[in-house]
Write an enzyme that holds these catalytic residues in place. Structure first.
Site, short mmCIF file in Angstrom:
data_model
loop_
_atom_site.label_atom_id
_atom_site.label_comp_id
_atom_site.label_asym_id
_atom_site.label_seq_id
_atom_site.Cartn_x
_atom_site.Cartn_y
_atom_site.Cartn_z
N GLY A 104 2.28 4.61 8.01
CA GLY A 104 1.91 6.00 7.80
C GLY A 104 0.54 6.13 7.14
O GLY A 104 -0.18 7.10 7.37
N LYS B 18 13.68 7.83 2.36
CA LYS B 18 13.31 6.83 3.36
C LYS B 18 14.50 6.00 3.84
O LYS B 18 14.35 5.17 4.73
CB LYS B 18 12.25 5.89 2.77
CG LYS B 18 11.06 6.60 2.12
CD LYS B 18 10.30 7.44 3.12
CE LYS B 18 9.14 8.18 2.48
NZ LYS B 18 8.09 7.27 2.00
N GLU C 87 -0.54 -5.37 5.90
CA GLU C 87 0.77 -5.40 5.26
C GLU C 87 1.68 -6.43 5.93
O GLU C 87 2.40 -7.18 5.27
CB GLU C 87 1.41 -4.02 5.30
CG GLU C 87 0.76 -3.00 4.39
CD GLU C 87 1.31 -1.61 4.58
OE1 GLU C 87 1.24 -0.81 3.63
OE2 GLU C 87 1.81 -1.29 5.69
N SER D 221 0.84 -1.19 0.00
CA SER D 221 0.00 0.00 0.00
C SER D 221 0.87 1.25 0.00
O SER D 221 2.05 1.20 0.34
CB SER D 221 -0.91 0.01 1.23
OG SER D 221 -1.66 -1.18 1.31
N GLY D 222 0.28 2.38 -0.37
CA GLY D 222 1.01 3.64 -0.35
C GLY D 222 1.25 4.19 -1.74
O GLY D 222 0.78 3.65 -2.75
#
Length: 318
Positions: free
Chosen positions: A181, A206, A188, A110-111
């Site tokens: 976040g 990151k 996940e 995800s993200g």
């Protein structure tokens, strides 16, 4: 190794959170050659349709275009590479190097960075006839799978996943991760845990030597009735401070895909942490569903860099 990496501009339209400069550039056509040192192995598959317009992502702060057409010269300023372009490079590298004809089940993270990996996966499925089923880690991931015409799977049917590709909020030199976040860390972590290989993709921001340099808190999913005692116990046992994450587009707190709340724990930055022990302590608190600490789980990470290269690192800092 010098590679031509291409990202179709048409896919950018579906990513609403791109910067204004990217959205303005997305419709323009150009090709950029990017130096990808040490990382993009020759896999034999075609790059003919992957990101024909990656240069539309590479913009300077003033919005002008910058083309990397050869390895950067010593002292040359390559800061024109945008964050979105760096994400795209990392996503493409992961799919190119870890998905092949033998891969049958892929976990989809995800993200914002995973958007580019799904895009590349969909292109390879179309070009090479790959037969893969995709297990999502969130509502967002499920929508990405369906929007790109990929086959949707789930753990109840598959049981085991060949490779999962997901982003992170921060990764240290040992590939200990902070995730959550976006509030999706529970699903996940489940998908990553039941995968033979777990690959992380991220942009250069990151990548850290130690956790806390880029991200200041650990997201923790909690059962709603327990959020207050969990917040108190975090402070009592581990110090720092805990905050209930509040929503920005609705009144009240963020609610996860699982119907729970998110507590963000800001740890004491001056205190050395054994993250494996910290993770265990938090997980043992009644009411905690899952933490955003991923310790000893990631096998390899790809970081898209500012100069157009992709840096990879295996667990243990190699």
């Amino acid at each position: 190794m010098l590679q031509n990496l291409f990202i179709p501009a048409r896919s950018l339209a579906s990513v609403a959170y791109h910067s204004t400069s990217v959205r303005q550039a997305a419709g323009q056509l150009c090709i950029v050659q990017l130096l990808t040192s040490r990382t993009l192995q020759t896999t034999g598959h075609s790059h003919s349709t992957l990101a024909r317009h990656l240069a539309s992502l590479a913009t300077t702060q003033s919005g002008s275009r910058s083309f990397l057409t050869s390895p950067p010269a010593p002292g040359h300023n390559t800061s024109a590479m945008s964050v979105e372009a760096a994400k795209a490079l990392a996503g493409a590298a992961a799919v190119n190097n870890h998905v092949n004809a033998a891969t049958k089940v892929v976990g989809i993270g995800s993200g914002s960075t995973i958007v580019y990996a799904v895009q590349r996966l969909a292109e390879r499925v179309k070009e090479e006839g790959l037969e893969v089923r995709c297990v999502p880690t969130s509502f967002q991931a499920r929508q990405l799978i369906l929007q790109h015409g990929l086959v949707l799977g789930d753990l109840e049917i598959e049981g085991r996943i060949d490779v999962t590709i997901d982003g992170c909020d921060e990764a240290d030199r040992d590939l200990t991760l902070i995730k959550g976040g976006g509030g999706c860390q529970t699903q996940e972590k489940i998908v990553a845990e039941y995968s033979d290989t777990f690959i992380v993709i991220a942009d250069y921001r990151k990548d850290s030597v130690k956790l806390g340099q880029a991200w200041k808190y650990i997201p923790i999913e909690v059962v709603p009735m327990a959020y207050r005692p969990v917040m108190a116990r975090l402070g009592d046992q581990l110090g720092g401070r805990a905050e209930l994450r509040m929503a920005k587009a609705k009144a009240g707190p963020v609610v996860t895909d699982n119907g729970n709340l998110i507590v963000d724990w800001y740890w004491d930055q001056g205190r050395e942490m054994n993250w494996r022990e910290v993770n265990t302590i938090i997980q043992c608190m009644a009411g905690v569903v899952e933490t955003g600490l991923f310790v000893g789980m990631a096998d390899k990470a790809y970081f898209g860099m500012e100069d157009g290269s992709v840096m990879d690192r295996c667990r243990g800092g190699q």
